[in-house]
Design a protein around this motif. Structure first.
Motif, PDB file in Angstrom:
ATOM      1  N   MET A   1      22.130  27.116  34.923  1.00 39.16           N
ATOM      2  CA  MET A   1      22.976  26.501  33.926  1.00 39.16           C
ATOM      3  C   MET A   1      24.402  27.047  34.022  1.00 39.16           C
ATOM      4  O   MET A   1      25.339  26.297  34.112  1.00 39.16           O
ATOM      5  N   PHE A   2      24.550  28.371  33.957  1.00 39.58           N
ATOM      6  CA  PHE A   2      25.860  28.996  34.105  1.00 39.58           C
ATOM      7  C   PHE A   2      25.861  29.797  35.389  1.00 39.58           C
ATOM      8  O   PHE A   2      24.860  30.391  35.750  1.00 39.58           O
ATOM      9  N   SER A   3      27.024  29.833  36.027  1.00 41.78           N
ATOM     10  CA  SER A   3      27.113  30.636  37.248  1.00 41.78           C
ATOM     11  C   SER A   3      28.056  31.807  36.999  1.00 41.78           C
ATOM     12  O   SER A   3      29.005  31.704  36.230  1.00 41.78           O
ATOM     13  N   LEU A   4      27.752  32.896  37.644  1.00 41.35           N
ATOM     14  CA  LEU A   4      28.601  34.082  37.541  1.00 41.35           C
ATOM     15  C   LEU A   4      29.855  33.877  38.373  1.00 41.35           C
ATOM     16  O   LEU A   4      29.814  33.233  39.422  1.00 41.35           O
ATOM     17  N   PRO A   5      30.976  34.431  37.928  1.00 40.28           N
ATOM     18  CA  PRO A   5      32.190  34.316  38.730  1.00 40.28           C
ATOM     19  C   PRO A   5      32.028  35.110  40.026  1.00 40.28           C
ATOM     20  O   PRO A   5      31.259  36.070  40.081  1.00 40.28           O
ATOM     21  N   PRO A   6      32.750  34.712  41.055  1.00 41.16           N
ATOM     22  CA  PRO A   6      32.656  35.459  42.313  1.00 41.16           C
ATOM     23  C   PRO A   6      33.183  36.877  42.141  1.00 41.16           C
ATOM     24  O   PRO A   6      34.007  37.145  41.268  1.00 41.16           O
ATOM     25  N   ASP A   7      32.681  37.779  42.976  1.00 33.59           N
ATOM     26  CA  ASP A   7      33.135  39.174  42.919  1.00 33.59           C
ATOM     27  C   ASP A   7      34.610  39.298  43.272  1.00 33.59           C
ATOM     28  O   ASP A   7      35.333  40.093  42.704  1.00 33.59           O
ATOM     29  N   GLU A   8      35.047  38.534  44.216  1.00 38.94           N
ATOM     30  CA  GLU A   8      36.438  38.561  44.667  1.00 38.94           C
ATOM     31  C   GLU A   8      37.138  37.283  44.224  1.00 38.94           C
ATOM     32  O   GLU A   8      36.619  36.193  44.411  1.00 38.94           O
ATOM     33  N   PRO A   9      38.318  37.394  43.613  1.00 35.95           N
ATOM     34  CA  PRO A   9      39.038  36.171  43.245  1.00 35.95           C
ATOM     35  C   PRO A   9      39.526  35.458  44.499  1.00 35.95           C
ATOM     36  O   PRO A   9      39.807  36.083  45.521  1.00 35.95           O
ATOM     37  N   ASP A  10      39.615  34.155  44.404  1.00 40.65           N
ATOM     38  CA  ASP A  10      40.148  33.365  45.502  1.00 40.65           C
ATOM     39  C   ASP A  10      41.659  33.601  45.539  1.00 40.65           C
ATOM     40  O   ASP A  10      42.362  33.290  44.575  1.00 40.65           O
ATOM     41  N   LEU A  11      42.143  34.179  46.608  1.00 41.66           N
ATOM     42  CA  LEU A  11      43.562  34.520  46.689  1.00 41.66           C
ATOM     43  C   LEU A  11      44.457  33.302  46.615  1.00 41.66           C
ATOM     44  O   LEU A  11      45.615  33.403  46.205  1.00 41.66           O
ATOM     45  N   ALA A  12      43.929  32.146  46.969  1.00 40.54           N
ATOM     46  CA  ALA A  12      44.725  30.922  46.864  1.00 40.54           C
ATOM     47  C   ALA A  12      45.068  30.639  45.405  1.00 40.54           C
ATOM     48  O   ALA A  12      46.117  30.075  45.102  1.00 40.54           O
ATOM     49  N   ASP A  13      44.197  31.048  44.466  1.00 35.58           N
ATOM     50  CA  ASP A  13      44.460  30.855  43.045  1.00 35.58           C
ATOM     51  C   ASP A  13      45.650  31.689  42.585  1.00 35.58           C
ATOM     52  O   ASP A  13      46.329  31.337  41.622  1.00 35.58           O
ATOM     53  N   LEU A  14      45.890  32.802  43.240  1.00 31.69           N
ATOM     54  CA  LEU A  14      46.973  33.707  42.852  1.00 31.69           C
ATOM     55  C   LEU A  14      48.293  33.410  43.565  1.00 31.69           C
ATOM     56  O   LEU A  14      49.321  33.982  43.208  1.00 31.69           O
ATOM     57  N   GLN A  15      48.269  32.517  44.533  1.00 27.64           N
ATOM     58  CA  GLN A  15      49.465  32.273  45.339  1.00 27.64           C
ATOM     59  C   GLN A  15      50.665  31.816  44.518  1.00 27.64           C
ATOM     60  O   GLN A  15      51.769  32.307  44.747  1.00 27.64           O
ATOM     61  N   PRO A  16      50.505  30.909  43.536  1.00 31.58           N
ATOM     62  CA  PRO A  16      51.681  30.533  42.733  1.00 31.58           C
ATOM     63  C   PRO A  16      52.294  31.725  41.994  1.00 31.58           C
ATOM     64  O   PRO A  16      53.516  31.825  41.885  1.00 31.58           O
ATOM     65  N   LEU A  17      51.456  32.628  41.524  1.00 26.88           N
ATOM     66  CA  LEU A  17      51.960  33.827  40.846  1.00 26.88           C
ATOM     67  C   LEU A  17      52.705  34.731  41.821  1.00 26.88           C
ATOM     68  O   LEU A  17      53.786  35.245  41.509  1.00 26.88           O
ATOM     69  N   VAL A  18      52.161  34.917  42.998  1.00 31.10           N
ATOM     70  CA  VAL A  18      52.805  35.733  44.035  1.00 31.10           C
ATOM     71  C   VAL A  18      54.166  35.144  44.382  1.00 31.10           C
ATOM     72  O   VAL A  18      55.164  35.871  44.474  1.00 31.10           O
ATOM     73  N   ASP A  19      54.210  33.822  44.542  1.00 28.00           N
ATOM     74  CA  ASP A  19      55.474  33.155  44.880  1.00 28.00           C
ATOM     75  C   ASP A  19      56.502  33.322  43.771  1.00 28.00           C
ATOM     76  O   ASP A  19      57.680  33.583  44.028  1.00 28.00           O
ATOM     77  N   ALA A  20      56.055  33.180  42.517  1.00 30.05           N
ATOM     78  CA  ALA A  20      56.977  33.317  41.381  1.00 30.05           C
ATOM     79  C   ALA A  20      57.529  34.736  41.288  1.00 30.05           C
ATOM     80  O   ALA A  20      58.721  34.924  41.022  1.00 30.05           O
TER      81      ALA A  20
END
Length: 68
Positions: free
Chosen positions: A1-20
């Protein structure tokens, strides 16, 4: 029903923050560490402000309650 979040964040998700952050460093001609610390301080102050605002609103609502 629910899935656990991955152990490592997807770095692509953080790319806009890194760019900013990189853009801010260029605009402010600042060190990356200093820019990140400044952003963290802004967030801490905003969180504290919102908490105080929430408490003040709750206090006002309690005063309006006829059972108090």
């Amino acid at each position: 029903m629910f899935s656990l979040p991955p152990d490592e964040p997807d770095l692509a998700d953080l790319q806009p923050l890194v760019d900013a952050i990189e853009d801010l460093c260029e605009i402010l001609d600042g060190d990356r560490y200093v820019v990140i610390e400044g952003l963290a301080e802004i967030l801490r102050r905003r969180i504290a402000f919102e908490a105080l605002k929430h408490r003040a609103g709750s206090s006002r609502e309690a005063l309006k309650d006829p059972q108090v």
